[in-house]
Enzyme design. Structure first.
Site, PDB file in Angstrom:
ATOM      1  N   LEU A 105     -11.544  10.476   5.528  1.00 49.55           N
ATOM      2  CA  LEU A 105     -12.864  11.517   5.147  1.00 49.55           C
ATOM      3  C   LEU A 105     -13.796  11.596   5.754  1.00 49.55           C
ATOM      4  O   LEU A 105     -14.369   9.701   6.106  1.00 49.55           O
ATOM      5  CB  LEU A 105     -12.851  10.828   3.388  1.00 49.55           C
ATOM      6  CG  LEU A 105     -11.471  11.140   2.445  1.00 49.55           C
ATOM      7  CD1 LEU A 105     -11.900  10.866   1.230  1.00 49.55           C
ATOM      8  CD2 LEU A 105     -10.885  12.983   2.986  1.00 49.55           C
ATOM      9  N   GLU A 139      -3.639   7.429   7.127  1.00 49.53           N
ATOM     10  CA  GLU A 139      -4.164   8.666   6.815  1.00 49.53           C
ATOM     11  C   GLU A 139      -5.406   9.876   6.989  1.00 49.53           C
ATOM     12  O   GLU A 139      -6.241   9.111   8.154  1.00 49.53           O
ATOM     13  CB  GLU A 139      -5.033   8.234   4.864  1.00 49.53           C
ATOM     14  CG  GLU A 139      -4.314   6.594   4.258  1.00 49.53           C
ATOM     15  CD  GLU A 139      -4.510   6.409   2.809  1.00 49.53           C
ATOM     16  OE1 GLU A 139      -4.045   6.211   2.044  1.00 49.53           O
ATOM     17  OE2 GLU A 139      -5.944   6.302   3.316  1.00 49.53           O
ATOM     18  N   LYS A 198       0.984  -1.295   0.074  1.00 51.16           N
ATOM     19  CA  LYS A 198       0.013   0.043   0.126  1.00 51.16           C
ATOM     20  C   LYS A 198       0.744   1.451   0.380  1.00 51.16           C
ATOM     21  O   LYS A 198       0.335   2.507  -0.567  1.00 51.16           O
ATOM     22  CB  LYS A 198      -1.083  -0.098   0.902  1.00 51.16           C
ATOM     23  CG  LYS A 198      -1.895  -1.310   0.981  1.00 51.16           C
ATOM     24  CD  LYS A 198      -3.205  -1.325   0.053  1.00 51.16           C
ATOM     25  CE  LYS A 198      -4.275  -2.996  -0.139  1.00 51.16           C
ATOM     26  NZ  LYS A 198      -4.506  -2.234   0.726  1.00 51.16           N
ATOM     27  N   HIS A 240     -16.225  -3.789   5.114  1.00 54.20           N
ATOM     28  CA  HIS A 240     -15.207  -2.812   3.765  1.00 54.20           C
ATOM     29  C   HIS A 240     -15.238  -3.979   2.508  1.00 54.20           C
ATOM     30  O   HIS A 240     -14.425  -3.629   2.042  1.00 54.20           O
ATOM     31  CB  HIS A 240     -14.286  -2.980   3.805  1.00 54.20           C
ATOM     32  CG  HIS A 240     -13.584  -1.881   5.258  1.00 54.20           C
ATOM     33  ND1 HIS A 240     -13.598  -0.746   5.573  1.00 54.20           N
ATOM     34  CD2 HIS A 240     -13.257  -2.118   6.805  1.00 54.20           C
ATOM     35  CE1 HIS A 240     -13.487  -0.049   6.310  1.00 54.20           C
ATOM     36  NE2 HIS A 240     -13.153  -0.998   7.310  1.00 54.20           N
ATOM     37  N   HIS A 249     -17.213   5.656  -2.981  1.00 49.25           N
ATOM     38  CA  HIS A 249     -16.028   4.177  -3.048  1.00 49.25           C
ATOM     39  C   HIS A 249     -16.426   4.720  -4.232  1.00 49.25           C
ATOM     40  O   HIS A 249     -16.897   4.237  -5.226  1.00 49.25           O
ATOM     41  CB  HIS A 249     -15.783   3.302  -2.568  1.00 49.25           C
ATOM     42  CG  HIS A 249     -14.873   2.660  -2.999  1.00 49.25           C
ATOM     43  ND1 HIS A 249     -14.206   1.783  -2.086  1.00 49.25           N
ATOM     44  CD2 HIS A 249     -14.364   2.179  -3.693  1.00 49.25           C
ATOM     45  CE1 HIS A 249     -13.515   0.887  -2.535  1.00 49.25           C
ATOM     46  NE2 HIS A 249     -13.243   1.193  -3.911  1.00 49.25           N
ATOM     47  N   ARG A 309      -5.576  -6.639 -11.154  1.00 49.79           N
ATOM     48  CA  ARG A 309      -6.545  -7.754 -11.246  1.00 49.79           C
ATOM     49  C   ARG A 309      -7.590  -7.989 -12.124  1.00 49.79           C
ATOM     50  O   ARG A 309      -7.864  -6.784 -11.947  1.00 49.79           O
ATOM     51  CB  ARG A 309      -6.314  -9.470 -10.234  1.00 49.79           C
ATOM     52  CG  ARG A 309      -7.359  -8.349  -9.000  1.00 49.79           C
ATOM     53  CD  ARG A 309      -7.508  -9.279  -8.461  1.00 49.79           C
ATOM     54  NE  ARG A 309      -8.561  -8.852  -6.566  1.00 49.79           N
ATOM     55  CZ  ARG A 309      -9.402  -8.244  -6.695  1.00 49.79           C
ATOM     56  NH1 ARG A 309     -10.474  -8.472  -7.313  1.00 49.79           N
ATOM     57  NH2 ARG A 309      -9.679  -7.473  -5.446  1.00 49.79           N
ATOM     58  N   LYS A 332     -17.375  -4.897  -0.545  1.00 52.60           N
ATOM     59  CA  LYS A 332     -18.722  -4.163  -1.331  1.00 52.60           C
ATOM     60  C   LYS A 332     -19.919  -5.196  -1.987  1.00 52.60           C
ATOM     61  O   LYS A 332     -19.623  -6.510  -1.451  1.00 52.60           O
ATOM     62  CB  LYS A 332     -18.022  -5.157  -3.032  1.00 52.60           C
ATOM     63  CG  LYS A 332     -16.527  -3.888  -2.278  1.00 52.60           C
ATOM     64  CD  LYS A 332     -16.269  -3.498  -4.234  1.00 52.60           C
ATOM     65  CE  LYS A 332     -14.159  -2.525  -4.081  1.00 52.60           C
ATOM     66  NZ  LYS A 332     -13.913  -2.446  -5.022  1.00 52.60           N
ATOM     67  N   GLY A 373      -8.919  -5.732   2.395  1.00 49.34           N
ATOM     68  CA  GLY A 373     -10.649  -6.465   3.390  1.00 49.34           C
ATOM     69  C   GLY A 373     -10.736  -6.148   4.387  1.00 49.34           C
ATOM     70  O   GLY A 373     -11.374  -6.365   5.229  1.00 49.34           O
TER      71      GLY A 373
END
Length: 448
Positions: A203, A200, A116, A235, A208, A291, A237, A164
């Site tokens: 927000l 970070e 990351k 987290h 997303h 991917r 979807k 995840g």
């Protein structure tokens, strides 16, 4: 072009690749665990090889067994699907070392984007907007508090090797930061064997948004618009649509071309997704998936392209069959992920499927490996199907989704279908007014 490819995966995505290969006149090899000997992807492929016992560690993650299966069957290339080894740089490199083509990006690009911190640094260098935060990993609390005070609370701590939602914690003040920092590192160590974390800006109400990109490895690359994946639980979807309800054509063109140009610079090959948080007209890079995504069918629906076919083409050195100017959005598409889970706790519900009936009709696609009499094994992800609809506009797509959900029958196990019936009745969903926190709040209100 390849004569034979091996699919290093299972379930609906393995079927998806087999179908694309068959249309291209390519023979397919399915690999499977002992638990999947009667799975649909094994039945549909031209050949199959058992590569180990039920545990994914000893089968679908067993690199040596997969390479051996290639050598036994004469498969010239491997499509990894998503999950398992799809973003494993050492696997891509091992295939290359054995003169087997990996149908995906280079091992180098997988490695860069898999970390990351490195991914964020690379994104900044390529001109992609990023979320304000630490320059790299944060090793101690003193550094963490300094970073947090510099960018302002609230902040989010993330595992460098994460995914995840694991190793991810939010802190609204210094007291919370101390606990969150320690917990995130502990979770990261347990899940990934690496306790490095970074910080970070958090927000408040972002969406997303992910941009689908595609490159040929020769310096040509395009974007295929965005998908809104904001409806998430822990987290993960559950509901994706394209185009995004909050994204204007001007915004789409701006961020899309930034991503496409970045892929040109690094000579990216194959499918990739650049993921952002979007708030108040600004995009902030969070990660890149090197991917095919679970939700790729909604992009296929609105652009009329076969992304798996394109993956195979560029891996074989043939280049893309379209240019940026060829890509025009047609209508609206929505995908819902059907899981074998018991509501309201979303606990896995493996078992025997007595009856399975897939919905049909105009603009309806059901990607699933289910069949009547099939026993869903307890060893793998609970995703059992993806229902994708396409309409001339968003209201038509929603109406089509409502109708298709009513036709879908999965008898014998509990599924998440009732969740989507309930969501479609909500005004916020009907109007496209939601963010990444919406579903968690709604579930808390509904079930406590």
């Amino acid at each position: 072009m390849f004569e034979k490819i091996l699919i290093a995966n299972r379930g609906e995505i393995a079927l998806r690749v087999i179908r694309a290969a068959r249309e291209m006149g390519i023979k397919s090899v399915a690999v499977h665990s002992t638990a999947d000997s009667d799975a649909m992807h094994v039945r549909m492929a031209d050949e199959s090889v058992c590569i180990g016992p039920a545990s994914s560690t000893e089968s679908y993650l067993n690199k040596a067994a997969i390479i051996s299966a290639c050598e036994i069957t004469g498969a010239q290339a491997v499509h990894p699907g998503y999950g398992f080894l799809s973003e494993n740089a050492s696997f891509a490199q091992a295939l290359e070392d054995h003169d087997i083509t990996f149908i995906g990006p280079s091992a180098e690009h997988i490695r860069i984007m898999g970390d990351k911190i490195t991914a964020k640094e690379t994104a900044k260098e390529l001109g992609i907007p990023v979320v304000p935060g630490s320059e790299g990993g944060v090793a101690d609390f003193e550094t963490a508090i300094g970073v947090a005070e510099g960018i302002g609370f609230p902040v989010i701590i993330k595992a460098t090797a994460g995914g995840g939602g694991r190793g991810m914690k939010v802190a609204k003040n210094a007291a919370e930061l101390e606990v969150a920092f320690r917990t995130a590192r502990s979770e990261a160590k347990a899940a990934f064997g690496n306790d490095e974390v970074y910080i970070e800006k958090y927000l408040q109400k972002p969406r997303h948004i992910e941009i689908q990109v595609f490159g040929d490895g020769k310096g040509n690359a395009v974007h295929l618009g965005e998908r809104d994946c904001s409806l998430q639980r822990r987290h993960q979807k559950v509901f994706e649509e394209a185009p995004g309800p909050a994204i204007t054509p001007a915004l789409r063109d701006r961020i899309g071309m930034i991503c496409a140009n970045a892929m040109k610079k690094i000579r990216y090959i194959g499918a990739g997704t650049v993921e952002f948080l979007y708030e108040d007209g600004e995009f902030y890079f969070i990660e890149m998936n090197t991917r095919l995504q679970v939700e790729h069918p909604v992009t296929e629906a609105i652009f009329g392209v076969d992304l798996v076919r394109e993956q195979i083409r560029v891996a074989a050195g043939l280049g893309m069959s379209f240019t940026q100017d060829d890509l025009q959005i047609n209508g609206h598409s929505i995908e819902v992920r059907i899981n074998a889970e018991r509501l309201p706790n979303f606990s896995p519900c493996p078992g025997r499927v007595r009856t399975f009936h897939a919905p049909g009709g105009l603009g309806v696609r059901m990607d699933s490996a289910l069949y009547g009499g099939y026993s869903i094994p307890p060893y793998y992800d609970s995703l059992i199907g993806k229902l994708i609809v396409h309409g001339r506009d968003r209201p038509e797509a929603l109406a089509r989704l409502r109708r298709a959900l009513g036709e879908l029958i999965v008898d014998g196990v509990d599924t998440t279908v009732p969740l989507f019936h309930a969501l479609l009745a909500e005004p916020d969903i009907q109007n496209g007014e939601y963010n990444i926190h919406w579903l968690e709040r709604w579930l808390a209100e509904q079930f406590g």
